[in-house]
Motif scaffolding. Structure first.
Motif, mmCIF file in Angstrom:
data_model
loop_
_atom_site.group_PDB
_atom_site.id
_atom_site.type_symbol
_atom_site.label_atom_id
_atom_site.label_comp_id
_atom_site.label_asym_id
_atom_site.label_seq_id
_atom_site.Cartn_x
_atom_site.Cartn_y
_atom_site.Cartn_z
ATOM 1 N N ASN A 44 0.810 -1.295 0.362
ATOM 2 C CA ASN A 44 -0.098 -0.095 0.006
ATOM 3 C C ASN A 44 0.890 1.575 -0.275
ATOM 4 N N PHE A 45 1.868 0.971 -0.524
ATOM 5 C CA PHE A 45 3.376 2.483 -0.710
ATOM 6 C C PHE A 45 2.817 2.832 -2.502
ATOM 7 N N THR A 46 2.722 4.212 -2.841
ATOM 8 C CA THR A 46 2.743 4.353 -3.677
ATOM 9 C C THR A 46 3.575 5.329 -4.591
ATOM 10 N N SER A 47 3.946 4.892 -5.237
ATOM 11 C CA SER A 47 5.918 4.986 -5.631
ATOM 12 C C SER A 47 5.270 6.299 -6.342
ATOM 13 N N LEU A 48 6.445 7.542 -6.762
ATOM 14 C CA LEU A 48 6.018 8.548 -7.315
ATOM 15 C C LEU A 48 6.532 8.666 -8.495
#
Length: 377
Positions: A44-48
């Protein structure tokens, strides 16, 4: 608590997802954003931006991708400044992450910056350690000798949080008695260029060892990306090892192995933790040898030897890496010999040095160190 995490390659992505899990376990309300790969994204991590944009290795590929890399550095700096996190966490890839950190520190001088994985300042360019003090507050080291190295070199505060391999110790360790009758592992490298340099020496060593100690079983673990190349390589070998394909077969081979012949790399630490006596061999092109002899500050290139401060695994480098001496050295550790017993005693000491107190796991220790540092602000 808000944290900005930057990972720049696959190994950093693996460290990153475990760190994210550990941070959330200790602080469920923590907000984490930044740059990462597929493993971190599954948490649940959104990469730039896609991590593949910066996961570039080698001089020529870096030059070819330089405009993209420079643009991503600029974009990341602006994103960190806009996010105003409580800490910036860099995971390896210092050519990218440290450039970001230096620029961010100028804009946000009070921001805590943590470097997860120490650059190899103890091996080459030791002056980097002192330079890091200007923009790094804490280094989380994977190798137990690195805190002392940073202190000696005038680097930032550094603590040992454990190598990720110790989280997988049970995957590698087999029954010590059963291993005495197991196969000989053959590990000539995981990249095509290394296979090309080491293949003939490894194949020749097996042929000579098979004459000296007939009836041995040989196993060569091969990952999918290099399987075809490995099959083509062993076609020319007199003694053809069985292939162990995929991670599960590789781990089974490590648990069963009696001894190993390996090219230098992280695999030597895997072998050490699996308690497998090993002979290490490596060759580099002449130009790289010329440069390395002038830049590298250590007496060994083998990770277990660096950790122990002694040559637990004998090294055969450059012209020494020939079939005859490799076969003779292998025969010495295949047998129930003083050399085999010496290596096993050293590997027991290595395990003791690498394990964390009270059975702590590296990702948990890293997360705790980050939370403690942020709590001081």
């Amino acid at each position: 608590m808000k944290l900005y995490v930057i990972a720049g390659e696959a190994s950093g992505d693996q460290l990153g997802y475990k760190l994210i899990r550990a941070l959330r376990a200790k602080n469920p309300g923590v907000e984490i954003c930044g740059v990462g790969g597929e493993a971190m994204t599954r948490e649940n991590f959104t990469s730039l931006f896609p991590m593949s944009d910066i996961a570039v290795m080698g001089v020529m590929p870096v030059i070819a991708h330089l405009p993209t890399l420079l643009a991503r550095i600029d974009q990341t700096v602006k994103a960190v400044v806009a996010a105003r996190p409580d800490a910036l966490i860099l995971i390896d890839s210092p050519d990218f992450t440290h450039r970001v950190a230096r620029r961010v520190r100028k804009i946000l001088p009070s921001l805590r910056v943590i470097d997860y994985v120490s650059p190899t300042v103890w091996a080459w360019r030791p002056g980097r350690a002192k330079e890091m003090r200007a923009y790094i507050d804490l280094v989380l080291a994977l190798l137990p000798f690195e805190p002392a190295a940073h202190e000696r070199l005038g680097g930032p505060r550094c603590i040992y949080v454990g190598h990720p391999l110790i989280e997988r110790l049970d995957d590698f360790r087999g029954d010590d008695v059963a291993k005495q009758d197991g196969p000989v592992l053959v590990l000539p490298g995981s990249r095509g260029s290394v296979l090309a340099r080491m293949g003939s020496a490894f194949g020749g060593a097996l042929a000579k060892l098979d004459v000296m100690r007939p009836g041995l079983d040989y196993v060569l673990p091969a990952a999918a990306p290099i399987e075809a190349r490995v099959r083509a390589m062993i076609e020319d070998w007199e003694v053809k090892p069985r292939l162990a394909l995929g991670e599960n077969e590789k781990l089974a081979a490590f648990r069963a192995a009696r001894a190993a012949l390996a090219a230098s790399g992280t695999v030597t630490l895997e072998l050490a933790l699996s308690r497998t006596p090993t002979i290490v061999a490596y060759r580099v092109p002449k130009f790289e040898e010329f440069v390395a002899r002038r830049l590298i500050q250590t007496s060994t290139i083998v990770l277990p030897n660096l950790i122990l401060g002694e040559n637990a695994f004998p090294e055969y480098l450059q012209e020494q890496a020939k079939p005859e001496p490799l076969a003779a050295a292998l025969a010495g550790i295949v047998d129930d010999s003083d050399e085999r017993r010496r290596q096993l005693a050293a590997l027991d000491l290595l395990k003791a040095r690498m394990l964390l107190p009270h059975g702590a796991q590296p990702s948990e220790r890293a997360a705790q160190a980050i939370i403690e540092l942020v709590s001081l602000t």
